[in-house]
Design an enzyme around this catalytic site. Structure first.
Site, PDB file in Angstrom:
ATOM      1  CB  CYS A 174      -0.863  -0.032   1.261  1.00 38.51           C
ATOM      2  SG  CYS A 174      -0.274   0.185   2.793  1.00 38.51           S
TER       3      CYS A 174
ATOM      4  CB  CYS B 172       1.867  20.077 -16.707  1.00 32.88           C
ATOM      5  SG  CYS B 172       0.193  19.781 -17.104  1.00 32.88           S
TER       6      CYS B 172
ATOM      7  CB  CYS C 287     -10.379   4.715  -6.104  1.00 32.70           C
ATOM      8  SG  CYS C 287      -9.413   3.375  -5.842  1.00 32.70           S
TER       9      CYS C 287
ATOM     10  CB  CYS D 275     -40.106 -18.784 -37.095  1.00 32.85           C
ATOM     11  SG  CYS D 275     -38.882 -19.136 -38.223  1.00 32.85           S
TER      12      CYS D 275
ATOM     13  CG  HIS E 123     -40.403 -15.531 -40.409  1.00 33.67           C
ATOM     14  ND1 HIS E 123     -40.491 -15.863 -39.144  1.00 33.67           N
ATOM     15  CD2 HIS E 123     -41.827 -15.004 -40.661  1.00 33.67           C
ATOM     16  CE1 HIS E 123     -41.749 -15.967 -38.486  1.00 33.67           C
ATOM     17  NE2 HIS E 123     -42.624 -15.332 -39.471  1.00 33.67           N
TER      18      HIS E 123
END
EC number: 3.4.19.12
Length: 701
Positions: free
Chosen positions: A13, A85, A153, A436, A578
């Protein structure tokens, strides 16, 4: 200062712990035994070369004296006045009002804000620096490669961590394809910012004379960083953008993800993604929202308001357009009998499941025990014209009807059959997914869908248990059909087996499209012939002919004994991938209609004459005939007369008689149709009367 200098940084960490701590105070990780290179020696103080070597230890990458020229630091006074910057940490000249690298605006320093210590300490080093120290950013890059940055985050986690230790966000490798497209862009910004900070932590001479990128990958990443940094504008806006994307993803449901995958599938030509969205019941006419376009993050391909049809036209997906255009046209309000009466429909489905049995013996095929034929009730003609028009709009597939009647004379082309003999066929609306064919078969018999896949299960079990019988017929028919078109070729038995296994797999998958072989098997399950009236050619969206359809023709239950089957056929229509059920309307059943036809039936029987020839008076093909059954048209006509009740009309048209009776029909089907028709009968009082005489007639009744 002294206490900070002897603290140790956690390798998980990065928290700075006191030297007496044996575990990290934040994450409880054990203290590392070896030296870890961190950025802390460069902060809050001005180190010399000796102290840096003592604290850092041996660098991970340390070029020798021949790798880099030993040069002295220059321009120390000028570089010390440069400003860093806030986006990419690039050191700009004092007179610059924008960053040279990312073009972001220079932020005015507040009086209480302290200067950055990460770069100022190093820039104040007056003496020459060893090349190992000068190019020590390579060591830092190596350490950064051992961590991954959370896209939610921006916390840097250890490479071994499966999820972020701060917000529990998963690693990018565990995310979906669409989520990866967004997090990759976010992580690229973060990684570029980190690399810029590492460059800023180098000596003043290195900052002054930056070497060009050593590879094409580095230059591409620099160019991407400039573009993304200019688009985001500031770190705050970037964090808000990530938060907004996370909120959008949390609101997404499974249907939403399927829709986005279908959009991507249209762009990339993946038909399976579109079929997956269709099978789930998704709306084909759904439009892309602003949030969805933002999530897809491809402005060149997606725009707000686009549908799957728009994308198919834009990227010229002709095969997808043929399916999607039929889908969109059917989103008008539909009201078929099965939708109005769900309770009766469930009872009918249970009746169908109970009527499925398996024949004992060598040919152990499944079959239905009941003979049921669905017809539209004659009471429709008693409704007012406006109500009739509304009824037909809600129960019929107008697009299929138009294509089979007007675009190509496939059905109702004979004025004699349609007018004098009351044998006009109507195309019922049904689902347009891969089911169908099964839906149209049950609609032509029981008037409902195959929602529970009862017919599909019987189809698959019949193909599996009678595989040898159907396989030999299929193989012989395919070989003859190919040779009839001049295609002389031979396949290995392994190739035939692979094709047959594919046909079996289609029968077991709900939503999968079916082929001619499945119609042949369905004729055996129904124990009655199936006549398919369909278009002859596949056509693109522009009307270009792509190939033969091969569906039109007659399918006879040739593997059954004729005494075990019924001679009353059902009719199906085929258009652009179809199938639709073609049914007739009840008629009075009297009058000896058809030359040579001796009906000898009572007034309750409805007889529909189904043509066995096309509009050019050519006999329809009989599918899956064996070598002994093949012959000329006279022999095939004789075969048709053996399996069906045929006759020739006064106009010389060979027809097959389809017989149905309301009294002999299943009572549940009759009750369902009556309840459906009552809904239209109640609309009648709302219609305006044409004159006073009709009003008086109604009162007399």
């Amino acid at each position: 200062m002294t206490e900070d200098g002897i603290k140790w940084a956690c390798e998980y960490c990065t928290f700075e712990n006191w030297p007496s701590a044996i575990k990290c105070t934040m994450c409880r990780a054990p203290r590392p035994s070896g030296a870890i290179i961190t950025e802390e020696p460069f902060k809050n103080r001005t180190p010399d070369v000796g102290s840096m070597e003592r604290e850092i230890g041996s660098p991970l990458i340390c070029p020798d004296s021949s790798a880099r020229p030993r040069v002295k630091s220059s321009y120390s006074m000028e570089t010390s006045s440069k400003w860093s910057c806030q986006i990419c940490t690039y050191l700009n000249w004092p007179r610059a009002i924008r960053c040279t690298q990312c073009l972001s605006q220079r932020r005015t320093r507040s009086p209480t804000e302290s200067p950055q210590s990460s770069g100022s300490g190093l820039r104040s080093i007056p003496g020459p620096i060893d090349p190992c120290e000068e190019y020590n950013d390579r060591n830092k890059l190596n350490i950064k490669g051992q961590h991954w940055t959370c896209s939610a985050c921006t916390y840097e986690n250890c490479a071994k961590a499966k999820k972020c230790v701060v917000c529990d966000h998963p690693t990018p490798n565990n995310m979906d394809a669409i989520e990866l497209a967004n997090t990759d862009e976010a992580s690229s910004i973060i990684n570029e910012q980190d690399r810029a900070r590492w460059r800023g932590g180098c000596s003043s001479s290195n900052s002054q004379r930056r070497s060009p990128p050593t590879s094409k990958r580095d230059s591409d990443m620099d160019f991407q960083r400039i573009e993304l940094a200019g688009a985001v504008g500031s770190k705050e806006e970037f964090e808000l953008d990530l938060k907004k994307l996370k909120q959008i993803k949390n609101r997404m449901r499974k249907t939403d993800w399927l829709f986005l995958n279908a959009c991507v599938g249209v762009v990339e030509g993946d038909l399976s993604a579109v079929e997956a969205y269709k099978t789930s019941g998704g709306d084909i006419a759904r439009q892309l929202s602003a949030d969805e376009v933002r999530l897809l993050n491809r402005p060149s391909a997606f725009d707000v308001g686009y549908t799957l049809v728009h994308l198919s036209i834009r990227f010229q997906r002709q095969d997808m357009l043929a399916i999607l255009l039929t889908e969109v046209a059917q989103h008008a309000a539909k009201c078929i009998p099965a939708m109005v009466c769900p309770e009766l429909t469930e009872q009918i489905r249970r009746e169908i499941a109970a009527s499925v049995h398996q024949r004992k013996g060598d040919f152990a095929c499944y079959f239905l025990t009941d003979l049921v034929t669905f017809t539209l009730p004659a009471d429709i003609e008693d409704l007012p014209p406006t109500v009739q028009e509304k009824l037909f709009d809600e129960v019929l597939d107008r697009d299929v009807q138009k294509e089979l009647e007007e675009e190509s004379p496939i059905i109702n082309w004979s004025l004699e059959l349609g007018t004098r003999l009351d044998s006009r066929l109507y195309a019922l609306w049904n689902r347009t997914a891969g089911d169908c064919l099964l839906d149209s078969v049950l609609q032509a018999t029981w008037g409902i869908y195959d929602k529970d896949s009862v017919l599909r299960k019987a189809l698959h079990d019949s193909l599996r248990d009678c595989s040898h019988w159907f396989y030999s017929r299929w193989k012989e028919w395919e070989s003859w059909y190919s040779q009839s078109f001049g295609l002389h070729f031979s396949l290995r038995e392994e190739q035939w087996q692979e094709d047959w296994a594919f046909i079996l797999s289609l029968a077991s998958q709900p939503g999968a499209s079916l082929e001619q072989t499945h119609i042949f098997v369905l004729a055996h399950i129904l124990r009655r012939p199936i006549i398919v009236y369909g278009v002859k050619y596949y056509k693109s969206f522009r009307g270009e002919t792509l190939g033969y359809t091969r569906f039109q023709g007659v399918y006879l239950p040739l593997l059954w004994e004729q005494s075990f089957c019924w001679k009353s056929p059902i009719a199906l229509g085929y258009t652009r991938g179809h199938f639709s059920a073609l049914v007739a309307m009840e008629n009075d059943g009297f009058d000896n209609r058809g030359a040579g036809a001796n009906l000898n039936t009572d007034d309750d029987v409805t007889v529909t004459f189904l043509p066995l020839v096309d509009s050019e008076r050519k006999l329809l093909h009989v599918h899956f005939l064996s070598a002994q059954e093949l012959g000329n048209e006279d022999q095939q006509e004789k075969l048709l007369r053996e399996w069906m009740d045929c006759c020739v009309t006064e106009g010389g048209v060979l027809v097959a008689m389809q017989k149905s009776s309301r009294r002999r029909n299943h009572p549940l089907v009759t009750q369902m149709v009556e309840k459906w028709l009552d809904g239209y009968r109640q609309i009648r009082p709302c219609t305006a009367l044409s004159d006073g005489e009709e009003d008086e007639d109604d009162e007399d009744e």
